[in-house]
Design an enzyme around this catalytic site. Sequence first.
Site, PDB file in Angstrom:
ATOM      1  N   ARG A   1       0.850  -0.996   0.018  1.00 28.51           N
ATOM      2  CA  ARG A   1      -0.154  -0.153  -0.185  1.00 28.51           C
ATOM      3  C   ARG A   1       1.006   1.151  -0.100  1.00 28.51           C
ATOM      4  O   ARG A   1       1.726   1.289   0.995  1.00 28.51           O
ATOM      5  CB  ARG A   1      -0.781   0.111   1.283  1.00 28.51           C
TER       6      ARG A   1
ATOM      7  N   ASP B   1     -17.476   6.756  -1.031  1.00 33.55           N
ATOM      8  CA  ASP B   1     -16.242   6.761  -0.549  1.00 33.55           C
ATOM      9  C   ASP B   1     -15.967   8.094   0.312  1.00 33.55           C
ATOM     10  O   ASP B   1     -16.832   9.104   0.041  1.00 33.55           O
ATOM     11  CB  ASP B   1     -15.016   6.490  -1.455  1.00 33.55           C
TER      12      ASP B   1
ATOM     13  N   CYS C   1     -16.210   1.310   0.659  1.00 34.41           N
ATOM     14  CA  CYS C   1     -15.177   0.651   1.134  1.00 34.41           C
ATOM     15  C   CYS C   1     -14.561   0.635   2.508  1.00 34.41           C
ATOM     16  O   CYS C   1     -13.947  -0.107   3.013  1.00 34.41           O
ATOM     17  CB  CYS C   1     -13.981   0.998   0.142  1.00 34.41           C
TER      18      CYS C   1
ATOM     19  N   GLN D   1      -9.942  -3.927  -3.599  1.00 36.68           N
ATOM     20  CA  GLN D   1     -11.189  -3.678  -3.397  1.00 36.68           C
ATOM     21  C   GLN D   1     -12.319  -3.701  -4.249  1.00 36.68           C
ATOM     22  O   GLN D   1     -13.308  -4.252  -4.015  1.00 36.68           O
ATOM     23  CB  GLN D   1     -11.064  -2.070  -2.744  1.00 36.68           C
TER      24      GLN D   1
ATOM     25  N   HIS E   1      -7.397   1.329  -6.462  1.00 31.36           N
ATOM     26  CA  HIS E   1      -7.714   0.387  -5.407  1.00 31.36           C
ATOM     27  C   HIS E   1      -8.100  -1.073  -5.894  1.00 31.36           C
ATOM     28  O   HIS E   1      -9.258  -1.357  -5.475  1.00 31.36           O
ATOM     29  CB  HIS E   1      -8.448   1.111  -4.213  1.00 31.36           C
TER      30      HIS E   1
ATOM     31  N   ARG F   1     -13.524  -9.363   1.359  1.00 25.71           N
ATOM     32  CA  ARG F   1     -12.124  -8.902   0.957  1.00 25.71           C
ATOM     33  C   ARG F   1     -11.292 -10.199   1.149  1.00 25.71           C
ATOM     34  O   ARG F   1     -10.384 -10.465   0.423  1.00 25.71           O
ATOM     35  CB  ARG F   1     -11.519  -7.771   1.826  1.00 25.71           C
TER      36      ARG F   1
HETATM   37  N1   CP Z   1     -11.127  -0.203   2.311  1.00 23.05           N
HETATM   38  C1   CP Z   1      -9.896  -0.345   2.868  1.00 23.05           C
HETATM   39  O1   CP Z   1      -9.182  -0.602   2.161  1.00 23.05           O
HETATM   40  O2   CP Z   1      -9.536  -0.236   4.221  1.00 23.05           O
HETATM   41  P1   CP Z   1      -8.395  -0.242   4.885  1.00 23.05           P
HETATM   42  O3   CP Z   1      -8.037   1.279   4.391  1.00 23.05           O
HETATM   43  O4   CP Z   1      -8.840   0.174   6.346  1.00 23.05           O
HETATM   44  O5   CP Z   1      -7.570  -1.221   4.529  1.00 23.05           O
HETATM   45  N1  NVA Z   2     -10.157   6.812  -1.004  1.00 18.61           N
HETATM   46  C1  NVA Z   2      -9.708   6.210   0.101  1.00 18.61           C
HETATM   47  C2  NVA Z   2      -9.786   4.949   0.347  1.00 18.61           C
HETATM   48  C3  NVA Z   2      -9.484   4.144   1.640  1.00 18.61           C
HETATM   49  C4  NVA Z   2      -9.542   2.834   1.728  1.00 18.61           C
HETATM   50  C5  NVA Z   2      -8.002   6.733   0.350  1.00 18.61           C
HETATM   51  O1  NVA Z   2      -7.466   6.542  -0.434  1.00 18.61           O
HETATM   52  O2  NVA Z   2      -7.856   7.275   1.621  1.00 18.61           O
END
Ligand code: CP
Ligand code: NVA
Length: 309
Positions: free
Chosen positions: A108, A227, A267, A138, A135, A293
Amino acid sequence: MKNFLNIKDIPIRDLKKILSDAKRRKKLRKNLNNLEADKGAPLRGKLLIQMFEKSSLRTRLSFYLAIKQLGGSTLTLRPDELHLTKGGESIQDTAKILSNFGNAFMLRTDSDKKLVEFKKYLSIPIINGLSPSSHPTQILSDIFTVEEIKKKPISSLNIAWVGDSNNVLNSLIAASIKFSFKLRIGCPLKYQPNKKIMRYIKSNKNKIHIINDPKKAVKGADVIFSDKVISMNDKVNKTKKLSQFKKFKINKVLLSLAKKNCIFLHCLPRGKEVEEDVFLSKQSKVWQQALNRVHVQKSILLYCFGKLR
Ligand code: CP
Ligand code: NVA
């Protein structure tokens, strides 16, 4: 060996294979505890190395359970404890060590370039666990959830997105093109997808519509996605941006304009883009969505290891 970096680069045949494997595996696990391995433990002895440059709850936990349920194990690295960031060790050397010690790498990251650089030097699969521009794990999992609940292929459904044009939406757009489903995006004019994404939308089939009116965007929707308005590391004037999204808040009135059995997905984590009474309503399937997930990421791992049946 395969990588899982972006939905748009993965053949639809493989994406569908991942989904059907996840469906089969989920069914077979009904009576197993979280840490018990699937029959045959197909990734026994394998180590998934995870690294998070940004916060995570769900992705971290779901990959942990995913690899465990396949018989393998995981180790989570903190970037601030490695030489990579402050110590000046290169991505090239870090990748060599990751490849020698581990069997797959989930990253990540706050930089899309880093994913490309790691991919260049790794000799093990790399999985994108969220980047500034996408993402993918997801969204593939969300397609699984939609089809599980609706009991129909997503290609026959109307999908709406109400919210910011961010990484999650970019992956949903890629999925819309790959899986050929209708997608209506409700967002303020100022927050439409960037030029590159707009070109991608235009160069593909005409199933994606950007509508600056949330009421029109949700009309006839089977699913409403949303989101947070402010994503991690979003470098904007937060108060100003939030005020520009006021009209786009998902409340009962907006939900009532969609189909009667429309579901709400998010998400997570959530912000103020959705009212509590929608978020906690029967139409909201966010907890099921989060748990799925695990199942989909297991099949993504198997795909990366060349072990999908
Ligand atoms: N939706 C998602 O990816 O959650 P986290 O940021 O908690 O991993
Ligand atoms: N769009 C959000 C998704 C979190 C899972 C971010 O990037 O913070």
